[in-house]
Design a protein around this motif. Sequence first.
Motif, PDB file in Angstrom:
ATOM      1  N   THR A 143       0.789  -1.153  -0.018  1.00 32.72           N
ATOM      2  CA  THR A 143      -0.028  -0.079  -0.026  1.00 32.72           C
ATOM      3  C   THR A 143       0.944   1.379   0.119  1.00 32.72           C
ATOM      4  N   ALA A 165      -4.294   6.373  -3.505  1.00 31.48           N
ATOM      5  CA  ALA A 165      -4.380   4.577  -3.273  1.00 31.48           C
ATOM      6  C   ALA A 165      -5.784   4.366  -3.521  1.00 31.48           C
ATOM      7  N   GLY A 166      -5.994   3.229  -4.387  1.00 32.55           N
ATOM      8  CA  GLY A 166      -7.069   2.732  -4.579  1.00 32.55           C
ATOM      9  C   GLY A 166      -7.922   3.163  -5.835  1.00 32.55           C
ATOM     10  N   PRO A 180       2.298  -2.294  -5.288  1.00 34.75           N
ATOM     11  CA  PRO A 180       1.394  -1.035  -4.826  1.00 34.75           C
ATOM     12  C   PRO A 180       0.800  -0.418  -5.893  1.00 34.75           C
ATOM     13  N   THR A 221      -4.449  -0.068  -6.871  1.00 33.46           N
ATOM     14  CA  THR A 221      -4.505   1.094  -7.648  1.00 33.46           C
ATOM     15  C   THR A 221      -4.022   0.533  -9.047  1.00 33.46           C
TER      16      THR A 221
END
Length: 352
Positions: free
Chosen positions: A3, A31-32, A156, A189
């Motif tokens: 992450t 992120a995401g 990530p 992501t």
Amino acid sequence: MATFQSLQLDRVALRFGGFKALDDFSLTIKAGEFVSLLGPSGCGKSTALNCLSGLLQISSGTITLDDRRIDVLPPERRGFGMVFQNYALFPHLSVRRNVAFGLEMRKVPKAEVDQRVERALATVRLSNQIDKLPGQLSGGQQQRVAIARAVAIEPPLVLMDEPLSNLDAKLRLELRHEIKRLHHALGLTTIYVTHDQDEALSLSDRIVVMRDGRIQQQGAPETLYNAPGNLYVARFMGYRNASPVRMEGGSALVGEGIGAMRFDGLTLPAGGTAASLAFRPDDVKLANEGIPAEVAQVEYCGQLWLVDLRTADGTHVTMETHERVTMGERVQFRVAPERIRLFTDAFVPEAG
């Protein structure tokens, strides 16, 4: 899954001699997020992805992951997952070995490699193909293997460069749903390169429209679809009809290339006099009183017809309609003023 909080590209440029493939490219990804880079061939979207991955070394600017600068790192130390247009699978290795490859290069213990491979293939629904060679799989299955390989390393960030371009229409739609499902299910992501408006609209949290190595506009799909910032973006968002405009009598706008359509009561964009207008094919309506035109071409699209109308001055207007028309038929059409988008950038005809 590894992450991070944010990835930031700050004034990134890439030059090849005097040519700027990327120019003052600044973008922050949280992120995401699922972010799509959208534009035609040569606009710089794949170049931006390759700069992120480390396959291309930037000329200036910085790329940081949280507080860590990564543009100075080689690709293998950035740890991103990559999915390419051409799958990039090893033809002599089984599905299992292809997915395991990145993990083995990272010297992950064998027991953990086996667990991750099985988990990744189960996620893309290919557990029953684990011992086959890529050549024994369909194109859609091969791309799923490529996706499994990318997510198995628990990166990530996953970078996807036009991963559906080599698939037929049915497979593209199926795998599009699969990519979105995986993005949410695995908490990925994702940065996704495409030239396809529908892909970008359906998949993305945010779309970044590019031109000549620069960002033209970015925002939520609904924002770009309903409020494109200029004519270039509008055309990518489905505004296939466009025309230069001129003021007449100080209160009306006249579309010069669409049968001299007159629009009263339209508000000019902030910043000056409008220079162009655009509207979508589904904004064009057949009418008893309107602009005369001849039906020049009709394409049946299942639930509707895509019609090419030719006005008296030779201008072509594209219309989507549920009403059946025939080649050579004389009709009249109108476009409601509230469906017109006005732009301050000068009208430029599309190439080709």
